[in-house]
Enzyme design. Structure first.
Site, PDB file in Angstrom:
ATOM      1  N   SER A   4       0.818  -1.210   0.000  1.00  0.00           N
ATOM      2  CA  SER A   4       0.000   0.000   0.000  1.00  0.00           C
ATOM      3  C   SER A   4       0.859   1.271   0.000  1.00  0.00           C
ATOM      4  O   SER A   4       1.634   1.504  -0.907  1.00  0.00           O
ATOM      5  CB  SER A   4      -0.951  -0.034   1.198  1.00  0.00           C
ATOM      6  OG  SER A   4      -1.894   0.998   1.145  1.00  0.00           O
ATOM      7  N   ASP A  49      -1.146   1.246  -3.860  1.00  0.00           N
ATOM      8  CA  ASP A  49      -2.020   0.213  -4.429  1.00  0.00           C
ATOM      9  C   ASP A  49      -3.388   0.755  -4.814  1.00  0.00           C
ATOM     10  O   ASP A  49      -4.281  -0.009  -5.180  1.00  0.00           O
ATOM     11  CB  ASP A  49      -2.157  -0.972  -3.470  1.00  0.00           C
ATOM     12  CG  ASP A  49      -2.959  -0.642  -2.221  1.00  0.00           C
ATOM     13  OD1 ASP A  49      -3.023   0.542  -1.839  1.00  0.00           O
ATOM     14  OD2 ASP A  49      -3.514  -1.578  -1.614  1.00  0.00           O
ATOM     15  N   ASP A  85      -5.959   1.981  -3.255  1.00  0.00           N
ATOM     16  CA  ASP A  85      -7.210   1.710  -2.556  1.00  0.00           C
ATOM     17  C   ASP A  85      -7.697   2.929  -1.786  1.00  0.00           C
ATOM     18  O   ASP A  85      -8.708   2.876  -1.092  1.00  0.00           O
ATOM     19  CB  ASP A  85      -7.089   0.496  -1.621  1.00  0.00           C
ATOM     20  CG  ASP A  85      -6.104   0.692  -0.483  1.00  0.00           C
ATOM     21  OD1 ASP A  85      -5.371   1.707  -0.477  1.00  0.00           O
ATOM     22  OD2 ASP A  85      -6.066  -0.168   0.412  1.00  0.00           O
TER      23      ASP A  85
END
Length: 453
Positions: free
Chosen positions: A104, A243, A245
């Protein structure tokens, strides 16, 4: 032995905690727990594997795919894609499970492995525990024609982009948008989807080399995005993390629009469209009080959860709610996704600018962020924070002093002798003063006793 899975999969230094050997073993264990134990068809279980562009993701993905295929799982290698794309593709392909290899927003030397169950759902603790238990057992090793096969998931990115475009309530024609991809997993698909939706796109942070992910760009470093938005006269900027998100935004003047403000804009838009289930937004206890006050005026209630997008997801599933998220920019649309999706969030936010004809600064002004002060009090007994009478009395006094224009939150660390004291108030001075007073009470009352040698 401490639990291997953390709040979001297994994460650590690549070739430190997260070795090729552990990656292979985790894949073999997941093949049993998520694949064979749950597969009711006569065909081999199938898994989608994706990763962000970290250099270590190459060997970790190879180890994961080897572990899965050697355990009788057919592997669909989706290559470099955002975490939410992996979750979507598990559902779209009707695969048994998925694996995302990413750390992440962490720096490039770190990496991680997270699993998605059928439908692209995050795993509950008990399923993660079952995978850990399976690590101590002999792996399943079929032979001959029963071994799994590995194939390239050639249209994975196209499927995801088509899905995203299908969620838009309004095209983005006429908008100029700067997209910062953090040199991460969204470097290919995010600029493409904004362009296809009609926006003029200026791209920064989209040249991943395996080592520069999150390095001075993306949602954890907004200065380059702010500068690019102002320099290019853009309507707004969108920032992803490694990532993708999560999503943070910048208005046309270069002001940050955080996850709370984004949720305020989108919750009100969904309510006006009749699509906000029970007129409820799910948010964590760390969301700014200004969000609650703004939504209360709009006739929207907030369902609060603990910190972490997994708790937001659990509450959304239990109540069937439409929208939830965190101040950090994890925003979840249950109609379109099973996890936070930064590209989807950015698209929906830009669509509101296009649909209303109002600048993002004006839309975000529906919420006034209250000043927030956070003090980490170290060297204290975190286990006593909820039961200490003196601390409780100090909190009650502070809450009475702040009234409806502020709030107090004391959170014990999950692992360290630390209690986090958070205070919001109508002014920075009041928040700082109340937080310091409370921190001193916590420091005095919960001090760890020194054991004499």
């Amino acid at each position: 032995m401490s639990r291997l899975f953390g709040t979001d999969g297994v994460r650590g230094l690549a070739n430190g905690l997260l070795t090729a050997e552990l990656s292979l073993q985790l894949a073999q264990a997941a093949a049993v727990v998520l694949g064979h134990d749950r597969n009711t068809s006569e065909t081999r279980p199938r898994a989608v594997v994706a990763r962000d562009p970290r250099a270590s993701g190459e060997f970790i993905a190879a180890a994961v795919e080897a572990g899965l295929a050697s355990s009788g799982i057919d592997v669909y290698d989706a290559g470099v894609l955002p975490t939410p794309a992996a979750a979507y593709l598990v559902a779209d392909l009707d695969a048994d499970f998925g694996v995302m290899i990413s750390a992440s927003h962490n720096p490039a030397p770190d990496n991680g492995i997270k699993f998605f169950a059928r439908g692209g759902q995050k795993l509950p603790d008990e399923v993660e525990d079952a995978i850990e238990d399976q690590l101590g057992k002999a792996p399943f090793r079929p032979v001959g024609g029963e071994v799994g096969r590995i194939q390239r998931f050639a249209d994975a990115e196209d499927r995801y982009i088509v899905h995203l475009l299908g969620t838009l309530p309004q095209r983005l024609d006429g908008l100029k948008v700067v997209v910062d991809c953090a040199h991460g997993a969204a470097s290919g698909c995010s600029p493409q989807v904004f362009k296809t939706a009609g926006a003029e796109v200026i791209v920064i942070g989209a040249e991943p080399d395996g080592l520069n992910i999150n390095d001075g760009v993306g949602s954890t470093h907004l200065s380059p995005l702010k500068a690019a938005v102002v320099a290019n006269g853009a309507d707004l900027g969108i920032a992803h993390d490694g990532d993708a998100d999560r999503c943070l935004a910048v208005d046309h003047e270069g002001n940050e629009v955080d996850g709370d403000q984004i949720m305020a804009v989108l919750a009100i838009a969904l309510k006006e469209a009749g699509k906000l289930k029970d007129d409820v937004l799910v948010a964590t206890v760390m969301s700014n009080l200004g969000l609650k006050l703004a939504l209360r005026d709009a006739g929207i209630a907030i369902r609060e959860t603990g910190v972490g997008d997994r708790y937001v997801l659990e509450a959304m599933r239990e109540g069937g709610f439409s929208l939830g998220g965190e101040q950090s920019g994890h925003v979840i649309f249950s109609e379109h996704a099973t996890t936070g999706d930064g590209v989807l969030t950015g698209l929906q936010l830009a669509a509101q600018v296009a649909l209303t004809g109002r600048p993002l600064k004006e839309l975000a002004a529906v919420m006034t962020k209250l000043p927030q002060v956070l003090i980490n009090v170290k060297g204290v007994d975190r286990t006593r924070v909820k039961g200490d009478e003196a601390v409780a009395a100090a909190v009650a006094l502070a809450e009475a002093e702040l009234g409806e224009t502020g709030r107090v939150l004391l959170r014990p660390s999950g692992t360290e002798p630390v209690v986090r004291v958070m205070v919001e108030a109508a002014s920075q001075e009041t928040a700082q003063d109340v937080a310091e007073r409370l921190a001193e009470v916590v420091r005095t009352e919960l001090a760890l006793e020194l054991v004499a040698e």
